[in-house]
Design a protein around this motif. Sequence first.
Motif, PDB file in Angstrom:
ATOM      1  N   LEU A  46      25.487 -27.549   5.477  1.00 30.75           N
ATOM      2  CA  LEU A  46      25.089 -29.028   4.791  1.00 30.75           C
ATOM      3  C   LEU A  46      24.932 -28.093   3.875  1.00 30.75           C
ATOM      4  O   LEU A  46      26.132 -29.979   2.575  1.00 30.75           O
ATOM      5  CB  LEU A  46      23.523 -29.512   4.729  1.00 30.75           C
ATOM      6  N   LYS A  47      25.366 -27.600   3.218  1.00 33.11           N
ATOM      7  CA  LYS A  47      25.504 -26.885   1.714  1.00 33.11           C
ATOM      8  C   LYS A  47      27.247 -26.797   1.266  1.00 33.11           C
ATOM      9  O   LYS A  47      27.171 -27.368  -0.078  1.00 33.11           O
ATOM     10  CB  LYS A  47      24.931 -25.616   1.508  1.00 33.11           C
ATOM     11  N   ALA A  48      27.841 -26.689   2.210  1.00 33.57           N
ATOM     12  CA  ALA A  48      29.171 -26.716   2.065  1.00 33.57           C
ATOM     13  C   ALA A  48      29.783 -28.545   2.471  1.00 33.57           C
ATOM     14  O   ALA A  48      31.098 -27.805   1.579  1.00 33.57           O
ATOM     15  CB  ALA A  48      30.033 -26.192   3.529  1.00 33.57           C
ATOM     16  N   LEU A  49      29.230 -28.983   1.747  1.00 34.82           N
ATOM     17  CA  LEU A  49      29.539 -30.247   1.682  1.00 34.82           C
ATOM     18  C   LEU A  49      28.952 -30.759   0.522  1.00 34.82           C
ATOM     19  O   LEU A  49      27.937 -30.819  -0.441  1.00 34.82           O
ATOM     20  CB  LEU A  49      28.660 -31.361   2.730  1.00 34.82           C
ATOM     21  N   ALA A  50      30.285 -32.001  -0.435  1.00 34.83           N
ATOM     22  CA  ALA A  50      29.488 -32.599  -1.581  1.00 34.83           C
ATOM     23  C   ALA A  50      30.194 -34.205  -1.463  1.00 34.83           C
ATOM     24  O   ALA A  50      30.847 -34.987  -0.274  1.00 34.83           O
ATOM     25  CB  ALA A  50      30.865 -32.040  -2.522  1.00 34.83           C
ATOM     26  N   VAL A  51      29.071 -34.748  -2.009  1.00 34.46           N
ATOM     27  CA  VAL A  51      28.998 -36.329  -1.753  1.00 34.46           C
ATOM     28  C   VAL A  51      29.191 -36.934  -3.363  1.00 34.46           C
ATOM     29  O   VAL A  51      28.827 -36.010  -4.420  1.00 34.46           O
ATOM     30  CB  VAL A  51      27.890 -36.837  -1.194  1.00 34.46           C
ATOM     31  N   GLN A  52      29.319 -38.432  -3.474  1.00 38.30           N
ATOM     32  CA  GLN A  52      29.206 -38.931  -4.102  1.00 38.30           C
ATOM     33  C   GLN A  52      29.537 -40.304  -4.234  1.00 38.30           C
ATOM     34  O   GLN A  52      29.549 -41.059  -3.041  1.00 38.30           O
ATOM     35  CB  GLN A  52      30.315 -38.688  -5.460  1.00 38.30           C
ATOM     36  N   PRO A  53      28.299 -40.977  -5.424  1.00 32.69           N
ATOM     37  CA  PRO A  53      28.739 -42.771  -4.989  1.00 32.69           C
ATOM     38  C   PRO A  53      29.656 -43.484  -4.595  1.00 32.69           C
ATOM     39  O   PRO A  53      30.438 -42.997  -6.125  1.00 32.69           O
ATOM     40  CB  PRO A  53      27.095 -43.193  -5.961  1.00 32.69           C
ATOM     41  N   VAL A  54      29.614 -44.641  -4.546  1.00 31.27           N
ATOM     42  CA  VAL A  54      30.796 -45.301  -4.244  1.00 31.27           C
ATOM     43  C   VAL A  54      31.281 -46.694  -5.845  1.00 31.27           C
ATOM     44  O   VAL A  54      30.148 -46.943  -5.147  1.00 31.27           O
ATOM     45  CB  VAL A  54      31.767 -45.756  -3.137  1.00 31.27           C
ATOM     46  N   LYS A  55      31.880 -46.249  -6.303  1.00 33.31           N
ATOM     47  CA  LYS A  55      31.923 -47.532  -7.414  1.00 33.31           C
ATOM     48  C   LYS A  55      32.940 -47.762  -7.233  1.00 33.31           C
ATOM     49  O   LYS A  55      34.176 -47.506  -7.011  1.00 33.31           O
ATOM     50  CB  LYS A  55      32.266 -46.391  -8.883  1.00 33.31           C
ATOM     51  N   GLU A  56      33.009 -49.189  -7.420  1.00 31.58           N
ATOM     52  CA  GLU A  56      33.652 -49.933  -7.833  1.00 31.58           C
ATOM     53  C   GLU A  56      34.677 -50.518  -9.129  1.00 31.58           C
ATOM     54  O   GLU A  56      33.870 -50.061  -9.922  1.00 31.58           O
ATOM     55  CB  GLU A  56      33.715 -51.381  -7.663  1.00 31.58           C
TER      56      GLU A  56
END
Length: 391
Positions: A46-56
């Motif tokens: 899981l540490k190898a993953l990066a996430v970000q919120p979706v913006k419009e």
Amino acid sequence: MQIVRYSWLLALFIAACKPAAVVEVDPFPVRVEKSHLIFTSGDPQLKALAVQPVKERDTVVLHLTGKLVWNEDVTTNVFSPLAGRVASIKGARGQKVNVGDELARITSPDFGQAQADAAKSEADLALAKRVLERTRDLLKQGVLPQKELDSAENAFRDAQSERDRAVERLAVWGGRGGYVDGAFALKAPMGGVIVDRNVQPGQEVRSDAMLAGMAVVAAPMFVISDPESLWVHVDVSEQDLSNLQIGQKLEIRSRAYGDKVFPGVLTVIGQSLNPDTRTVVAKGTVSNPEKLLKAQMYVNVNIITHVPKMPQVPIKSVFLREGKACVFVRVSESDFEMRQVTTDAEDAGQVFVSKGLKADEVVVSEGALVLESLLDANTSTANAGAEKAEH
């Protein structure tokens, strides 16, 4: 027979004494439930993953490269209409001029001939007028017949027409009658700034340097323009044409001035495609009040396009699976759902999603392909286990 029997017993004894194989257990198993990947809490993957919120967003910015040129609506190339030798130059590069200002003086035999023709026509007209007046007096006295008067009147009209022709021809070149010196004054046909000069004192100039609007022999003697307004030419690819509209705002940046933005407006979209580059030339006007930008500069051009508001995600988040665009959406800290989406325009490493995502959902921005490989591996393992159980 005894030897064979003992050997067989020895083999059984050795086999009985051999320790059992150790089965390794994965401390962080990944579970697959339909299109979900569910990790065990604390899984180091899981540490190898990066996430970000979706913006419009509702704007698309095309990032292109352009070239600045003089605005042809406020630019003129000045050539000499007469052949001759440059006697003096008054126009200098960077000088502001008004309509009619003298740029150079040219000693021209053709201009001298035109002056002489105008002077001669004036003299001929004066002579024809005197002859006509004398003929009228003599006719009144009955000395001459009517036909002599008719002949004198015709000669006067011919002289008058020739005078008008010669004077008009001289006036086209800015001259006037009364003297003959062969000195032609090349004047500015419009106001502006002399942005280029390609003539030196003593240089021979020709009247045929300009042919059908093109310089066929030499460069223009002077170029007059308004450097506060420039044109920018941009090569636009086929896939970006649908995002162009006349009147769109342009943002022009030059390496010479860092992040300083020069505003512009898209004015023309070409009607033909370059068969070699597969691009269309678009043209815009650029405001340059401080005269910082220069013609022939290469610049970065952003064309701003308004679109319906849609979610936007990093292009790294999107991958193809069976020919369809997909992303991984984080449902919880350990649950990731693979979801099909419909993509739209791209903009600076981001891609618009017209279907399949909502604002504020969280997508995987780094490591989506790793998750896809884990999904494939665990799906294959699960299928193999199911087939084994059936048998």
